[in-house]
Design an enzyme around this catalytic site. Sequence first.
Site, PDB file in Angstrom:
ATOM      1  N   HIS A 456     -22.050  70.328  58.652  1.00 27.53           N
ATOM      2  CA  HIS A 456     -22.067  69.009  59.469  1.00 27.53           C
ATOM      3  C   HIS A 456     -20.946  68.703  60.132  1.00 27.53           C
ATOM      4  O   HIS A 456     -20.927  68.439  61.513  1.00 27.53           O
ATOM      5  CB  HIS A 456     -22.644  67.980  58.637  1.00 27.53           C
ATOM      6  CG  HIS A 456     -23.087  66.438  59.573  1.00 27.53           C
ATOM      7  ND1 HIS A 456     -24.332  66.514  60.023  1.00 27.53           N
ATOM      8  CD2 HIS A 456     -22.525  65.702  59.913  1.00 27.53           C
ATOM      9  CE1 HIS A 456     -24.328  65.161  60.540  1.00 27.53           C
ATOM     10  NE2 HIS A 456     -23.113  64.884  60.581  1.00 27.53           N
ATOM     11  N   GLU A 457     -19.846  68.483  59.410  1.00 30.09           N
ATOM     12  CA  GLU A 457     -18.502  67.973  59.873  1.00 30.09           C
ATOM     13  C   GLU A 457     -18.091  68.971  61.056  1.00 30.09           C
ATOM     14  O   GLU A 457     -17.412  68.649  61.959  1.00 30.09           O
ATOM     15  CB  GLU A 457     -17.551  67.572  58.774  1.00 30.09           C
ATOM     16  CG  GLU A 457     -18.114  66.495  57.941  1.00 30.09           C
ATOM     17  CD  GLU A 457     -18.187  65.382  58.650  1.00 30.09           C
ATOM     18  OE1 GLU A 457     -17.945  65.138  59.695  1.00 30.09           O
ATOM     19  OE2 GLU A 457     -19.521  64.549  58.158  1.00 30.09           O
ATOM     20  N   HIS A 460     -19.553  69.004  64.257  1.00 33.61           N
ATOM     21  CA  HIS A 460     -19.033  67.682  65.015  1.00 33.61           C
ATOM     22  C   HIS A 460     -17.605  68.024  65.854  1.00 33.61           C
ATOM     23  O   HIS A 460     -17.482  67.934  67.119  1.00 33.61           O
ATOM     24  CB  HIS A 460     -18.589  66.425  64.221  1.00 33.61           C
ATOM     25  CG  HIS A 460     -19.638  65.610  64.023  1.00 33.61           C
ATOM     26  ND1 HIS A 460     -20.570  65.215  64.950  1.00 33.61           N
ATOM     27  CD2 HIS A 460     -20.220  65.285  62.814  1.00 33.61           C
ATOM     28  CE1 HIS A 460     -21.758  64.410  64.473  1.00 33.61           C
ATOM     29  NE2 HIS A 460     -21.438  64.506  63.183  1.00 33.61           N
TER      30      HIS A 460
END
Length: 661
Positions: A456-457, A460
Amino acid sequence: MKNQTTKNIILVFVGLALLSGFVYLKWDNFTDVGTNLINLKNSHPTQMVSYDTFLHYLENGAIKKVDLYENAELAVFDAFESLDQNLLKPVPLLSSDTLFGILNSDEFRPIGVKIPVRNSSLILTLRDYKIDFTAYPIVNFDSIWPILSVLLIPVLLIVVYRLFFSEGSNYDFFGNLRKARAKIQLDADTGVLFSDVAGIDEAKQEFEEFVSFLKMPQLFTAVGANPPKGVIIVGPPGTGKTLLAKAIAGEAGVPFISISGSEFVEMFVGIGASRVRDLFETAERNSPCILFIDEIDAIGRQRGTGVGGTNDEREQTLNQILTEMDGFKPTSGIIVIAATNRADVLDSALLRPGRFDRQITVYLPNIYGRIEILKVHSRNKNIDSKTSLKFIAQRTAGFSGADLANILNEAAILTARANLETITIKQIYTAIERIIAGLEGVLLNDSRNKRLVAYHEVGHALTGTLLKNHDDVQKVTLIPRGRAQGLTWFTPDEQPLMTRGQLSSRLIGTLGGRAAEKVIFGKMEITSGASNDFFKVNSLARQMVTRFGMSSLTPMAMELPKPTIFFGRSVQTRPDCFLDIADKIDLQIIEMVEDGFEKACITLERNRLLLDQLATLLTQIETIDGKEFEQFVSTYTGLPKKPQLKIVKAKENKNKVKAPV
């Protein structure tokens, strides 16, 4: 003095008349109380005997009178010595204390006896022996309380008048309420100079002429110039509005009088206006001086904005401030400085020339201002010489002066906690992250959840890095802070103007986390970690459509600036657009978000190998610095060049039009 004596005499007569009237109205209660007191005195025998002994006394003629109490359950009789000394013992002659005081008696003590329950033959027996008897009701003190409560009313009236309302009283109730609760601070020397204020050089230059007027007012009056009466400092919280006002007083060497706007507001009508008069009287006694009113929006809101446009205590206070500022003389030497972060709610009469002549806005500091602020707050701190204040300023875009001071203070606390002598960049970075995201949490031990958060990170960070209009990555970490299980930090652009390309890139980058979850794990494994991302995306897309005119719907803004938040006005405002237009706006927002999500998914699918390797690396080392992240990405793919401002060439018009003569 004579008038006061006359008032006191009248007050005494009025009090006596009230007391006499209440006693007359309640005379029956007084007589009942007197009877009850007598009965209470006689119903307490000093010696108790058995019922058999009582009958024995009665048969031998040793009783002359019997009093019956408590519904004939207690008999008190007077006995005298019998002729037969062997039959009866004499009652000793003693002095006794009654219930309410001292009573020396030469009579025999009354003798009491408990009468058996339901003994109906006692009355007949007493009549047979021709003994006088009297039956008394139960002693009742309920009639005393009405008298006391009634007598309390005139007594309280007299006391209240004497304490609070009489002339010459040593206790001024409303005067103390007016003054004691208003915290007016008077500092002869603030100890703050312009050198202690950094990051707001433009505002300091504006205030230099205020200092000149306070020091040498004759320079202004000689040429017929009227000095400014007041100035309002507007700015976000923590930007140094109060500090700037103190610096003006410190540079000019004049007293600094300060009060908060909320100190004027009370539940009693007229108290706020009275405190305003006291405040300006204090300023006139100490002129030349600086009169500082903090958070003036507490009393300076626009009038007539409540439900029905009613006049309240706040409006009376504002009217008094307007009147006092109109009464200033040109040579009074008083400059009123007010501070607020809500200038849009202030009354127009307060902002007109002649009252608050100028309105100076203090903005959040830029990178150069943050460097100067860090220099000021690092004077008394032992910071490592290798620590670059410029590097800290780059990491703290959007921070106010108070935030920067708090960062250095938190870093000093962390340094003391670690038993270190100097503050290093590590403690400063930790302090920044604590202030922005919260306290550090416990690392995830579950490998599955850890990989979910890592992808997820990285989604980004990778999406933002591959977009040419996006901000640079500052840091990617799996260390939880606050409610977030992982964080991706970007260095925001401090330019005041944002292009459509920049906003679209931010929208796509924000959706990169959910896009990575879908690309790697599929639709069934997407998590709730993107909830805050969707909130940001929806807000950004709505602003692009309704405020910035950056949609295919229309180039115009479809959302009017929100009026001041007053209940009285909000119930009268009409919607910004028709309902059918509102539906189109929602559809346009959904289209923009879906398009951004699709672009994020395509970007990550094209760089799937890079996404996997970065997620694996983040799982292992848990934190990747921004420069390291970009270097890793550049080894696999080229980084986009930052866009340059281009001018679109005009299209050639075949039908040439002559210029007007």
